[in-house]
Every structure is written in C-alpha cells, then in structure tokens.
Design an enzyme around this catalytic site. Structure first.
Site: not given
Length: 280
Positions: A33, A35, A89, A121, A159, A183, A185, A209
C-alpha cells in the site's frame, strides 16, 4: 552507530568514517500500500540518525529510524538533519496557516535526545525543537571545492542576511573580498536584485548561498555582475529543482559546487567534517 536515511547514505558513510563509528546496514522497504518500513541491527550505545528531509516521506523515515533506534537498545539518540525541509515555513504568513517548521520540529523532538541541523534556512527554527538543538555551519567546506588559482576573488552573498556565509567561505579559502547583493522581494516570485558596490571587473566571483532551489534568484544575481572574469556558484544545499542547473549555466556560471546535505551530482564536498566536530 550511524543510522542513515535513504536520502543521506553518502553523508552518513562519510560521517561514520570521520567519527570512527560503525555504519549500520539499514534496510528500507515498502508495503504494497506504499507505507514505508526501516529495519536496523541492534544498537550498543549512541545512535546517530542522519536523514535529510527533502520530501514528506523523508520525515516519516526519520521518525521510524528514531523509534527503531530506541527499540534496538540505543542509550542515546542524536538526530542530524542535514537539510531540513519546511524550514522556510517558519511563520504563519496568512491567517489560518500552520507554522509548519514548528509542527515538524516538535514531532522530531519526541524521538530524540538532541538535534543537529546544518545551515538551516532560518536559524530561529532551532528554537522550535523541544530538545537541545545546534545549527552547524558547513559553508566553509565549500572553499575546498574551489580552484586554487582564483583571480582576486570576490565572495558574494545574494543578500545581506547571507553575508556571513560568503565571509566564512572567503575565510576558509584565504584571499578575497566579501560582499552581498541588495535584494528586494516583492512576492514569492518577484525579486529585484541590484549589483554590489564592490568592483568585480576582471575578477573571479564566487556566489555563496545556503540553498539553491529553482536557481532563478541566483541566475538574476549573476546577470547583474559587471564583467567578471569567471563566476562560480556555491551552496550548502544543492536542491536544484527543475532546470536550475540550466538557468545557472545560461547565466554564466562556470561551475556549481555543493555539499552532500542533499546528494546531487554537484556535491563536491562533504558536510561530514563539520557535523563530526559538533558530535565529538
């Protein structure tokens, strides 16, 4: 004992060699399935789980490895997340949205005694874990991949927030200046980039970066440089989604160098030495 996620086998092997610890023969399986299932040998002492989370399924595998380590007898579980997905996030940007980095950090914390991230990040993400957490800087390792004959090099961050990365690569390399692009945004896809004040005419430029995802911002940064001799692109996390490598080549990048936090063809150096120092 080093326990590797399926996405981090090269880094786990390099880390085992750096530490002189055994590398477990982890088995990865799937049920009909879909998993996932992992299987590990008995653990005597500390277990170090090494698993980059470039996708949702990697988080499932990481949690399984942590639980398996406890079941196998580990006295301590240390979790190394070389690349932490969802780290961008780190806030609820619109009403009704989750703080996804927090949710995942809390989940990971339930199965470990401490956590190491690598050039996460947003460093504030480390505060979301409920166990002791440290962020390792592997950017200096990128200097080892660069040519020895760089001409009056300039190490440039995209940046101001990433200038410390450019400086750390410059310091590890030796000679050169460090600078950053301005920079602005406007949205997730609309970014204005202005050239730095440092004169790069006839000089080798190393753009530094933490992560290259689509390559769009980095490509634009390269395009505004004024008559550099050669341009090299370096990053800790070479995600390089879609046609990122093509974009960078067309923008004038001579070569791309990354570490093995995300294992790609451009992973010229290993983050293992930096991680091992934090684990010792």
């Amino acid at each position: 004992m080093i326990l590797s996620g399926s996405s981090s086998q090269g880094l786990a092997a390099a880390l085992a060699a750096e530490l002189g610890e055994p590398l477990a023969d982890v088995e990865y399986e799937r049920f009909p399935d879909g998993e996932r299932l992992v299987r590990i040998p008995p653990v005597d002492g500390r277990a170090v789980v090494v698993c980059s989370t470039t996708g949702d399924e990697d988080y499932v595998e990481l949690l399984q490895l942590q639980d398996a380590a406890r079941e196998a007898g580990a006295s301590e579980v240390v979790t190394v997340i070389p690349y932490m997905g969802y780290a961008r996030q780190d806030d609820a940007f619109e009403p009704g949205e989750p703080v996804s980095a927090r949710a995942l950090a809390r989940a990971v914390s339930t199965g470990t005694d401490r956590v190491l991230t690598v050039n996460v990040h947003e460093t504030g993400v480390c505060d979301f874990f409920t166990v002791p957490t440290a962020n390792v800087n592997a950017a200096p390792r990128l200097a080892a991949a660069l040519p020895d004959d760089l001409r009056d090099p300039v190490f440039v961050a995209p940046d101001a927030g990433a200038i410390h990365l450019a400086q750390s690569v410059r310091d590890a390399y030796g000679p050169g200046d460090a600078d950053y692009f301005e920079k602005t945004r406007h949205s997730g896809t609309d970014v204005d980039i202005e050239p730095s004040d440092t004169d790069v005419t006839g000089r080798d430029v190393v753009v530094v970066d933490d992560i290259i995802a689509t390559g769009s911002t980095m490509s634009e940064a390269i395009s505004v440089l004024d008559a550099p001799e050669r341009v090299y692109v370096t990053c800790v996390h070479p995600l390089l989604a879609g046609n990122a490598r093509t974009k960078l080549a067309n923008a004038g990048a001579e070569k791309i160098y990354g570490t093995d936090t995300i294992e790609r063809a451009v992973s010229e150096v290993s983050a293992a030495e930096a991680v091992a120092a934090a684990l010792s």
